[in-house]
Design an enzyme around this catalytic site. Structure first.
Site, PDB file in Angstrom:
ATOM      1  CB  THR A   1      -0.980  -0.033   1.347  1.00 50.12           C
ATOM      2  OG1 THR A   1      -1.623  -1.149   1.178  1.00 50.12           O
ATOM      3  CG2 THR A   1      -2.044   1.233   1.222  1.00 50.12           C
TER       4      THR A   1
ATOM      5  CD  GLU B   1      -4.363  -8.972  -1.442  1.00 46.81           C
ATOM      6  OE1 GLU B   1      -3.601  -9.659  -2.367  1.00 46.81           O
ATOM      7  OE2 GLU B   1      -5.421  -9.360  -1.161  1.00 46.81           O
TER       8      GLU B   1
ATOM      9  CG  LEU C   1      -4.624  -9.933   2.346  1.00 49.68           C
ATOM     10  CD1 LEU C   1      -4.510 -10.052   3.876  1.00 49.68           C
ATOM     11  CD2 LEU C   1      -3.934 -11.098   1.839  1.00 49.68           C
TER      12      LEU C   1
ATOM     13  CE  LYS D   1      -4.821  -1.522   0.954  1.00 49.94           C
ATOM     14  NZ  LYS D   1      -5.479  -2.976   1.343  1.00 49.94           N
TER      15      LYS D   1
ATOM     16  CE  LYS E   1     -20.766  -7.069  16.556  1.00 55.30           C
ATOM     17  NZ  LYS E   1     -19.824  -7.463  17.616  1.00 55.30           N
ATOM     18  CB  ALA E   2     -20.625   0.434  17.835  1.00 55.32           C
TER      19      ALA E   2
ATOM     20  CB  CYS F   1      -4.632  -2.162   6.949  1.00 54.05           C
ATOM     21  SG  CYS F   1      -3.241  -3.326   6.293  1.00 54.05           S
TER      22      CYS F   1
ATOM     23  NE  ARG G   1       1.539  -5.597  12.280  1.00 51.11           N
ATOM     24  CZ  ARG G   1       1.824  -5.567  10.846  1.00 51.11           C
ATOM     25  NH1 ARG G   1       2.436  -5.095  10.346  1.00 51.11           N
ATOM     26  NH2 ARG G   1       1.318  -6.814  10.572  1.00 51.11           N
TER      27      ARG G   1
END
Ligand code: UDX
Length: 428
Positions: free
Chosen positions: A121, A150, A152, A203, A250-251, A259, A326
């Site tokens: 990215t 990508e 994924l 992206k 989804k809170a 990412c 991360r």
């Protein structure tokens, strides 16, 4: 086809094993000696369902090899993927030094027509920059360079790679990337051909939009708490509108991982450099940063302070089915609890080994039930299935006081209340 993949992070390794499994000859390049040794022993360097099995199989049947030499990859491949890290600098800008170093090494070792495909990215313009670096370091030889972002998700990487919604290929002309089209043809998925600039932008636009959806519902959750609405019902009602869709509503404690936080910061920085102040994304980031601390303050208030209390923390990884820590919200939770004088007992099915060396002062339990021992409250941070389906009677029996703070709206309020818990969650 002969394929090389530079970098064996999530993206690189999954790309490598899937392409090897599809019948190509794949050479994966890794420069970290520890990771390389693991890969050579057919061990996956990170936790990702299904990867190790596929790695073992493709190494055993000779379709996948590993090496540390970009030079070897440049000489070997028909198609070479760049999938190295593009981390954030402290100011949010994207550090492209690894991509540039790989491009230079490719250039120095260019012996034939090579299709170089960037999967890392990276801001708009990176593909053209890779082309310029290769041309400069190869003294005039040119490689075709394309962008192929990508999409994924960790924890679901194999399925996302084998069954993507779409494949995006950014190149100047379609004929020059025919080899890439052929490589993907067994997947039988729609391919969008576009310019390198648009592909690179797609992206960032996607990840920033996903982050926006999450921060939007988290902001709605704050208003729900103030007015007596329930964010789960609100999200359901919103998601039933096909124009909105139910995903990424989804809170919870906010988004983490390798990412979304990095790409939102990178996109803000890039847009700024281009002359656009992306105010909306500043707000997305701000909502995300405030979400965990807001819930922690509620917890502190409910418990009448945290000093001397024992808190059981369920889940460390930034999301289930990974050991990736991360930008994990659990670290914010633990740091807050420790700073307020609480004792912390944690459990995670996969990520404890990553966190243990950094936190000698907390207790790592071998099961959620052990983590509950003597606790004054439990906080669910990562929605592993193991927690959703716990025996709450057994869990509660270990605790000093049955209080459950569900940071992901993962468990059944009814089931917990039946087991005698006081239940608190985000957005209601
Ligand atoms: C993301 C993108 O989904 C993927 O397309 C891209 O290639 C990489 O970044 P990933 O970081 O693996 O993937 O995880 P994802 O499932 O997107 O979740 C990211 C974070 O958002 C997690 O912390 C998750 O808990 C959080 N999240 C997700 C929410 O809080 N609410 C949601 O509704 C969805």
């Amino acid at each position: 086809m002969r394929v090389a993949v530079i970098g064996t992070g999530y993206v690189g390794l999954v790309t490598g094993v899937v392409l090897a499994d599809l019948g190509n000859q794949v050479l994966c390049i890794e420069n970290d000696p520890e990771k390389l040794a693991k890969l050579r022993a057919a061990e996956a360097p990170s936790f990702e369902p299904g990867i190790e099995e596929l790695l073992k199989r493709t190494i055993a049947d000779g379709s996948l090899r590993v090496s540390d030499s970009v030079a070897e990859a440049a000489k070997f491949a028909d198609v070479l993927f760049i999938a190295v890290g593009t981390p954030s600098r402290p100011d949010g800008s994207v550090d492209l030094s690894a991509v540039h170093a790989v491009a230079e090494e490719i250039g120095k070792n260019l012996t034939h027509d090579l299709l170089v495909v960037n999967k890392s990215t990276a801001p708009v313009g990176t593909v053209r920059e890779i082309g310029r670096i290769i041309e400069r370091s190869s003294i005039g030889r040119k490689a075709v360079v394309a962008s192929n972002p990508e999409f994924l998700r960790e924890g679901n990487a194999l399925q996302d790679t084998r069954e993507p919604d779409r494949i995006v290929i950014g190149a100047d002309d379609r004929a020059s990337v025919a080899a890439l089209e052929e490589l993907y043809s067994p997947l039988n998925k729609p391919i969008l051909f576009t310019s390198p600039e648009s592909a690179e932008m797609i992206k960032y636009a996607c990840n920033a939009f996903l982050a926006t959806k999450i921060s939007y519902i988290n902001a709605i959750s704050r208003v729900c708490e103030l007015c007596g609405a329930d964010v789960a019902h609100v999200a359901k009602g919103m998601g039933m509108d096909r124009r909105i869709g139910p995903d990424f509503l989804k809170a919870g404690l906010g988004y983490g991982g390798s990412c979304l936080p990095k790409d939102v910061a990178g996109f803000i920085d890039f847009a700024g450099r281009m002359g656009y102040d992306f105010q909306m994304l500043h707000a997305v980031k701000g909502v995300n940063e405030a979400q965990a601390s807001h819930f922690l303050q509620r917890i502190e208030k409910e418990l009448g302070g945290l000093e001397g209390k024992t808190i059981c923390v369920l889940g460390l990884a930034f999301k289930p089915e990974t050991d990736d820590m991360r930008a994990a919200k659990s670290l914010e939770v633990i740091d807050f609890l420790l700073a307020r004088g609480a004792a912390v007992r944690v459990h995670d099915p996969a990520a404890m080994h990553v966190v243990e060396p950094q936190y000698p002062q907390i207790e790592f339990a071998e099961s959620p039930y052990c983590a509950a021992e003597g606790a004054d409250a439990a906080i669910l941070v990562t929605e592993w299935n193991a927690y959703k389906n716990m025996d709450f009677d057994r869990f509660g029996a270990k605790m000093c006081s049955k209080v459950f703070f569900d940071g992901r709206r993962a468990c059944s309020q009814q089931a917990l209340e039946r087991a005698g818990f006081r239940y608190f969650t985000i957005g209601s």
